[in-house]
Scaffold this active site. Structure first.
Site, PDB file in Angstrom:
ATOM      1  CE  LYS A  80      32.245  34.498  40.337  1.00 51.85           C
ATOM      2  NZ  LYS A  80      33.610  34.390  41.267  1.00 51.85           N
ATOM      3  N   GLY A 185      51.009  27.236  35.630  1.00 50.01           N
ATOM      4  CA  GLY A 185      50.545  28.318  35.193  1.00 50.01           C
ATOM      5  C   GLY A 185      50.941  29.168  36.074  1.00 50.01           C
ATOM      6  N   GLY A 187      50.812  32.641  35.868  1.00 49.17           N
ATOM      7  CA  GLY A 187      50.632  34.012  35.497  1.00 49.17           C
ATOM      8  C   GLY A 187      50.402  35.217  36.405  1.00 49.17           C
ATOM      9  CD  GLU A 188      47.985  40.006  36.364  1.00 54.75           C
ATOM     10  OE1 GLU A 188      48.200  40.159  37.767  1.00 54.75           O
ATOM     11  OE2 GLU A 188      47.334  40.495  35.779  1.00 54.75           O
ATOM     12  CB  VAL A 189      47.797  33.844  41.329  1.00 56.73           C
ATOM     13  CG1 VAL A 189      48.097  33.193  42.645  1.00 56.73           C
ATOM     14  CG2 VAL A 189      46.487  34.741  41.527  1.00 56.73           C
TER      15      VAL A 189
END
Ligand code: NAD
Length: 350
Positions: A80, A185, A187-189
């Site tokens: 990361k 949520g 959003g994108e996913v």
């Protein structure tokens, strides 16, 4: 600032600090484990309160990537990167070029990708300076169209097949028709997951603090909108957290009624002990890093040039992995998180 004696230091192979005065770059890359392959993991940009906070994040997140990739049967290790800076005001082309140089100096032991605070645009800048970057180009979509390097559709598909495994195990049914799902949520996913569920005949309840996203789910998918706090107490079959971490905590646990928790968000449990509390309540928890691995699988296939059909089949393996986690957890009277960790360690030979 201790490193080797840091509480989150877990025999990391390499921790590197990068600084470029000209662009103002201050960043850390942690390579946790390369047993299975080069360490792949996102590059996060965050306004950390201290260097210590950034170090903690990169040590924990890189370890998490080792486990995620191992469990997803990918030829990748865990790593990361974190950039210390405000993603709203601190971005510049020079900063991400310097970050690209920093990644490049590790010679491919670490491969970077988008994360919180970075996206396809930043990956494209880094790709000017290093080839060790994923998610920077156009690729074929599941439906045959074209899309950018955003892995969210793959993450959503993985969560969808993971929900199928959970429903089969906990509710004893294969069909998702009429399944009641609450998504936090969209959003994108979350939105893409909602579409898969809708196509499979599920009934949807959604909440989102971004009103436009909530409205999109209502108007396009016929979902029912509920308030931010109301989402926890709904009488549904599945609660799918697709917004933020630590969403299963002592307060929400009181309200949660769903027999299954399965969603995309990272670090869903506010503390590890909550896994045992969920088990005692007969609430089946799909470990976050097992169910949301579609994104890393996507990134891996982009790197290796695998076909979209092979990618889809690999993502569908999440269903099999989760089924095994659920069965072993039940047979051993253990939490699903303990079993997922053990299976990842088995695959690593740790
Ligand atoms: P996103 O930002 O596109 O969507 C998150 C949505 O949640 C937004 O619409 C936001 O308004 C909403 N939200 C935030 N706080 C909320 C709250 N308190 N209540 C209700 N809604 C709230 O992010 P995403 O890419 O869809 O990712 C969703 C989650 O999945 C994140 O936790 C992310 O770390 C995790 N995840 C994403 C991927 C990926 O491929 N995108 C992969 C693995 C894990």
């Amino acid at each position: 600032m201790p490193v080797f004696t840091h509480i989150d230091f877990d025999h990391h192979e390499q921790v590197v600090f990068g600084h470029d005065p000209a662009s103002g770059l201050k960043a850390i890359i942690a390579v946790h484990d390369t047993t299975l392959g080069p360490a792949l993991g996102g590059c996060r940009m965050w306004n950390y309160a201290s260097d210590e906070e950034a170090l903690r994040d990169v040590l924990r997140l890189s370890r998490g990537m080792t486990y995620k990739s191992a469990l997803a049967r990918l030829p990748l290790g865990g790593g990361k990167a974190v950039i210390i800076g405000d993603p709203r005001s601190g971005k510049s082309e020079a900063l991400f070029q310097a970050m690209g140089d920093f990644v490049d100096r590790l010679g491919g032991r670490y491969i970077t990708a988008a994360d919180s605070g970075t996206g396809v645009a930043e990956m494209q800048i880094m790709a000017q300076r290093t080839r060790h970057v994923a998610g920077a180009g156009q690729r074929e979509a599941f439906d045959g169209g074209s899309r950018d390097g955003n892995p969210s559709p793959s993450t959503a598909y993985g969560v969808f097949v993971g929900i199928r495994a959970a429903v089969r195990h906990r509710l004893g049914r294969d069909d998702l028709k009429g399944l009641r799902v609450a998504i936090q949520g969209v959003g994108e996913v979350g939105f893409s997951l909602a579409r898969h569920l809708k196509d499979a005949g599920a009934e949807l309840w959604v909440t989102d603090i971004f009103e436009a996203n909530q409205r999109r789910a209502v108007e396009q998918l016929g979902a029912r909108a509920v308030g931010q706090h109301e989402i926890f107490g709904l009488d549904v079959d599945v609660f799918a957290p697709c917004a933020l971490g630590s969403i299963v905590n002592p307060q929400t646990l009181e309200a949660l009624r769903a027999p299954i928790i399965a969603g995309a968000a990272n670090n869903q449990l506010a503390s590890p002990e909550l896994a045992e509390q969920l088990r005692r309540r007969d609430c089946l928890y799909a470990p976050d890093y097992a169910i949301n691995a579609g994104g890393i699988i996507d990134v891996c296939y982009e790197r290796t040039g695998g076909s979209t059909a092979a990618l889809k089949a690999h993502i569908e393996g999440i269903e099999t992995t989760l089924a095994e986690i659920f069965q072993r957890a039940e047979a051993e009277g253990a939490t699903t998180t303990a079993i997922a960790d053990r299976m990842a360690r088995e695959r690593l030979g740790r």
